[in-house]
Design a protein around this motif. Sequence first.
Motif, short mmCIF file in Angstrom:
data_model
loop_
_atom_site.label_atom_id
_atom_site.label_comp_id
_atom_site.label_asym_id
_atom_site.label_seq_id
_atom_site.Cartn_x
_atom_site.Cartn_y
_atom_site.Cartn_z
N VAL A 120 -50.57 88.72 -72.87
CA VAL A 120 -50.03 89.72 -71.96
C VAL A 120 -48.57 89.94 -72.32
O VAL A 120 -47.91 89.08 -72.91
CB VAL A 120 -50.18 89.30 -70.48
CG1 VAL A 120 -51.64 89.21 -70.09
CG2 VAL A 120 -49.45 88.00 -70.20
N ILE A 121 -48.06 91.12 -71.93
CA ILE A 121 -46.72 91.53 -72.34
C ILE A 121 -45.94 92.02 -71.13
O ILE A 121 -46.47 92.77 -70.30
CB ILE A 121 -46.80 92.65 -73.40
CG1 ILE A 121 -47.53 92.16 -74.65
CG2 ILE A 121 -45.42 93.17 -73.76
CD1 ILE A 121 -47.88 93.27 -75.62
N ALA A 122 -44.70 91.60 -71.05
CA ALA A 122 -43.77 92.16 -70.07
C ALA A 122 -42.52 92.59 -70.82
O ALA A 122 -41.97 91.84 -71.64
CB ALA A 122 -43.42 91.14 -69.00
N VAL A 123 -42.07 93.80 -70.55
CA VAL A 123 -40.90 94.37 -71.22
C VAL A 123 -39.96 94.91 -70.16
O VAL A 123 -40.38 95.63 -69.25
CB VAL A 123 -41.30 95.50 -72.20
CG1 VAL A 123 -40.06 96.07 -72.87
CG2 VAL A 123 -42.29 94.99 -73.23
N GLY A 124 -38.65 94.57 -70.28
CA GLY A 124 -37.70 95.12 -69.33
C GLY A 124 -36.38 94.38 -69.39
O GLY A 124 -36.13 93.57 -70.29
N GLU A 125 -35.54 94.66 -68.42
CA GLU A 125 -34.26 93.98 -68.30
C GLU A 125 -34.49 92.54 -67.88
O GLU A 125 -35.49 92.22 -67.21
CB GLU A 125 -33.39 94.68 -67.25
CG GLU A 125 -33.07 96.13 -67.56
CD GLU A 125 -31.97 96.28 -68.61
OE1 GLU A 125 -31.23 95.29 -68.83
OE2 GLU A 125 -31.86 97.37 -69.21
N PRO A 126 -33.59 91.62 -68.24
CA PRO A 126 -33.74 90.25 -67.76
C PRO A 126 -33.78 90.20 -66.23
O PRO A 126 -33.04 90.92 -65.55
CB PRO A 126 -32.49 89.55 -68.30
CG PRO A 126 -32.05 90.38 -69.47
CD PRO A 126 -32.42 91.79 -69.12
N ASP A 127 -34.67 89.37 -65.70
CA ASP A 127 -34.83 89.20 -64.25
C ASP A 127 -35.18 90.50 -63.53
O ASP A 127 -34.84 90.67 -62.35
CB ASP A 127 -33.56 88.58 -63.63
CG ASP A 127 -33.31 87.18 -64.15
OD1 ASP A 127 -34.25 86.37 -64.12
OD2 ASP A 127 -32.18 86.90 -64.59
N ALA A 128 -35.85 91.43 -64.23
CA ALA A 128 -36.26 92.67 -63.58
C ALA A 128 -37.17 92.34 -62.40
O ALA A 128 -38.08 91.51 -62.51
CB ALA A 128 -37.00 93.57 -64.57
N PRO A 129 -36.95 92.96 -61.25
CA PRO A 129 -37.76 92.62 -60.07
C PRO A 129 -39.22 92.99 -60.27
O PRO A 129 -39.54 93.99 -60.90
CB PRO A 129 -37.13 93.46 -58.95
CG PRO A 129 -36.41 94.57 -59.65
CD PRO A 129 -35.94 94.01 -60.96
N GLY A 130 -40.11 92.16 -59.72
CA GLY A 130 -41.53 92.44 -59.77
C GLY A 130 -42.20 92.10 -61.07
O GLY A 130 -43.38 92.43 -61.26
N ALA A 131 -41.52 91.44 -62.00
CA ALA A 131 -42.09 91.04 -63.30
C ALA A 131 -41.82 89.56 -63.49
O ALA A 131 -40.79 89.18 -64.06
CB ALA A 131 -41.51 91.86 -64.43
N PRO A 132 -42.71 88.68 -63.03
CA PRO A 132 -42.45 87.23 -63.11
C PRO A 132 -42.14 86.74 -64.52
O PRO A 132 -41.34 85.81 -64.68
CB PRO A 132 -43.75 86.61 -62.58
CG PRO A 132 -44.33 87.65 -61.69
CD PRO A 132 -43.97 88.96 -62.31
N LEU A 133 -42.73 87.35 -65.53
CA LEU A 133 -42.50 86.89 -66.90
C LEU A 133 -41.06 87.10 -67.37
O LEU A 133 -40.60 86.42 -68.29
CB LEU A 133 -43.44 87.62 -67.86
CG LEU A 133 -44.78 86.96 -68.17
CD1 LEU A 133 -45.61 87.84 -69.08
CD2 LEU A 133 -44.58 85.59 -68.80
N LEU A 134 -40.36 88.03 -66.75
CA LEU A 134 -38.99 88.32 -67.17
C LEU A 134 -37.96 87.47 -66.44
O LEU A 134 -36.78 87.48 -66.80
CB LEU A 134 -38.68 89.81 -66.95
CG LEU A 134 -39.58 90.80 -67.68
CD1 LEU A 134 -39.16 92.23 -67.38
CD2 LEU A 134 -39.58 90.55 -69.19
#
Length: 658
Positions: free
Chosen positions: A608-622
Amino acid sequence: MPNRLATATSPYLLQHADNPVDWREWGDDAFAEARRRGVPVLLSVGYAACHWCHVMAHESFEDAAVAAAVNGRFVAVKVDREERPDVDAVYMAATTALTGQGGWPMTCFLTPDGEPFHCGTYYPREQFLTLLDAITEAWTRQRDAVVRQGTAIADAVARRSAPITPEALDPAALDRAARLVARDADQVRGGFGGAPKFPPSMTLEHLLRHHARTGDAESLRIVERTCEAMARGGIYDQLAGGFARYAVDADWVVPHFEKMLYDNAQLLRVHLHLHRATGSPLAERVARETAAFLLADLRTPEGGFASALDADTDGVEGLTYVWWPQQLREILGPDDGARAAHLLSVTPEGTFEHGASTLQLREDPDPDWWAAVRSRLAGARAARPQPARDDKVVTAWNGLAIAALAEAGAVLGEGAYVAAARECAELVLRLHVVDGRLRRASRGGVVGAAPGVAADHGDLAEGLLALHQATGEPRWLEAAGDLLDVALARFADDAGGFFDVADDAERLLSRPKDPTDGPEPAGQSSLAGALGTYAALTGSTRHREAAEAAVTAAGGLVRQAPRFAGWTLAAAEALAAGPLQVAVVGHDDAERAALERVARRATTPGLVIAVGEPDAPGAPLLAGRPLVDGRAAAYVCRGFVCDRPVTTPEDLAGALGA
C-alpha cells in the motif's frame, strides 16, 4: 396501458412496463395478493442486457394469450437480478438444485409463502403455455403435494447455505492452488475450458499476485497468453475499447455482445497490472482503451457508471458491431478496405452469422495507418443504431470502477481517470448512503430502496481505498473504514466469513451466503480484500485478523475449486506478502513525484502507498515520517516498522526489489 412496473427505477423492470402481463415488483404486497386469491406466484428474474430475457419477453410476455393465462391464474412478479441479488441468489439455488443448471431469464413458480415448487430458465412460447397449464392443473388438483414439495425445496436451499469447512491458506496452500489453476489452463487459446469462454478476471489477478510473490513463471505465462488472446479477439471491441461478457467459442472470436461494467472494471485493472509487471505495450493500450470506454460509454450525467450496454440492438444481437467486407470497402475505399478486411479477419464467409464478421486484431498494424482507419470505422459505426444502456448505478460495480480508474490514473499518470473516480465516489457516498446504511443502486440521481449487500460494502471500500492511495485524501480512507465497520457488525457469521445480506435484511427462504467468485467478487472475498488493505494502511490488527479469518473461511472452496475462488486467492496472496507499506513524504514537487512513480510501479502484492506532506492528517502511514535534509523521502515499512528512508528513485527501486 402500462402495468405496475411503470413507476420502477430499474431499467429492466421498465422494459416490461408495457407488457400485457400484470407484473408486480417483489414485495409483501405481491404475496399477500397470492394468498388472497389462492394462486401461485410466477417469479421471473432477469436483467436489462440479457439477450434471452428479451427473447422470452417478445415471445411470451408481450403476447395476449400468454398474458391472459398468467393474469388469470397467477400473481406475476418481475425482479431485476442486479438490483436484488439476494432474491436472485435464493431462487437460483433452487433452480440449480432442481434442474442441474441455471441462467436468465429465471422462471420459478412459488407458493404464496414464497417457497419454490417448479423452476426453470427460458421457455419458448408454446412450451411456456403448456407449462402454465400443467402448473395450474397441479395447483388445482394436488395443492397439498405441491406445497409439501415447495417446503422440501426451501429446506434444501437453506441447507445448501451451510458454511464451507475453514482451511488456512498458508504459502503451501497458495502454491498448491496456483498449480491446480495452471493445470486447467488452455495452453493454446488462453483462458480456461472450452466454449463458451468467460474472461477469468479474478483468477488472472490471483496469478499475477502469485507470480509477484513467488516468481512463478507459469502463472505469468497464463496471464500473458489469456490477456493477449482476449485483446486480439472479437470479445474485445477493437474500435471503442471494452470487453463483451463472454465468447461463445473457445477462440474468443464471437462474443455475446453485452458489455458489463463489472467485467470492464476488473479487466482494466488486470491489464494495468500486467503492463506494470512486464511493460507490455498491448496490455497498456488495452487498459487505456478500456478506461476510455468506461468514460465515454458508461458514465452517467450524475458522475456514476451505468451497469451495461445491451447485447441486442433493435432486437438483433450484435447489429451494431458486426461487419461485411463490402462495408469496409465503402467506408475506406478499395485498397484500405481490403487491407482492413485482412487485418480484422472480416471474410466473405463471415465469422458470425449471415456472412457477417466480428472484428479481430491478430497482429499489430502500422500505428499511424490503423489510428486513421480505426477512427473512420468508429465514426461509421457510431452512425448505426446503438444498443440500449442499462443506466442504473450499482454500488458494487461502481466500487470496482473507482478502484480501476483510480489506480490506472495513478500508475499511468492520467489525472482524468482519477478525477472520474473521485466524482463517482462522491456520488455514491452522497446518494447511496441513507441514514448511515448503504443502498444497492440508483438511477437518474434517485436511489432505490434495495439495501446494499456484502459485495456493495466490500467493492466500494476497495475502490475508496484505491482512491485514497491515488490522491492522499483522508476522506476516502475514513469512508472505507465506516463501510467495513458496518460489514463487520451486520454481515459477519460465527466462522470468520460473511453472509451476503445483513442481519436486519428482509427474511427470504434462507440467508444467502456464497463465497464463490463468479463474474464479480463474492461479498466475502471482496470484504477480505478490503479489510486487508485497510489494515495495511492503518495498522489495525482488528481488520487484519478479520481479513485472515475471511480467507480461511473459504479455504475449503479453494482446496476443491480454486478457479472459483479467484478473489479470495488474490486477497490471500496480498496477506501472505504483506503488509508492505511505502510512505512517500515531501512537498508537491518533482522529487516527490519521482519517488511516487517508482512506488506505483511496484508489483508486490500486499503493498500500500501513502503520499503527502509529513504528518498529513488522516494518513497514518505519513505520521512520524519526516523529510530527510529537507528533501522528499520514501519509507519502506512492514507493519509500520520502517527501513532507513531513501531519497532517490534508484534507492527506492532497490529497496522494493529486495
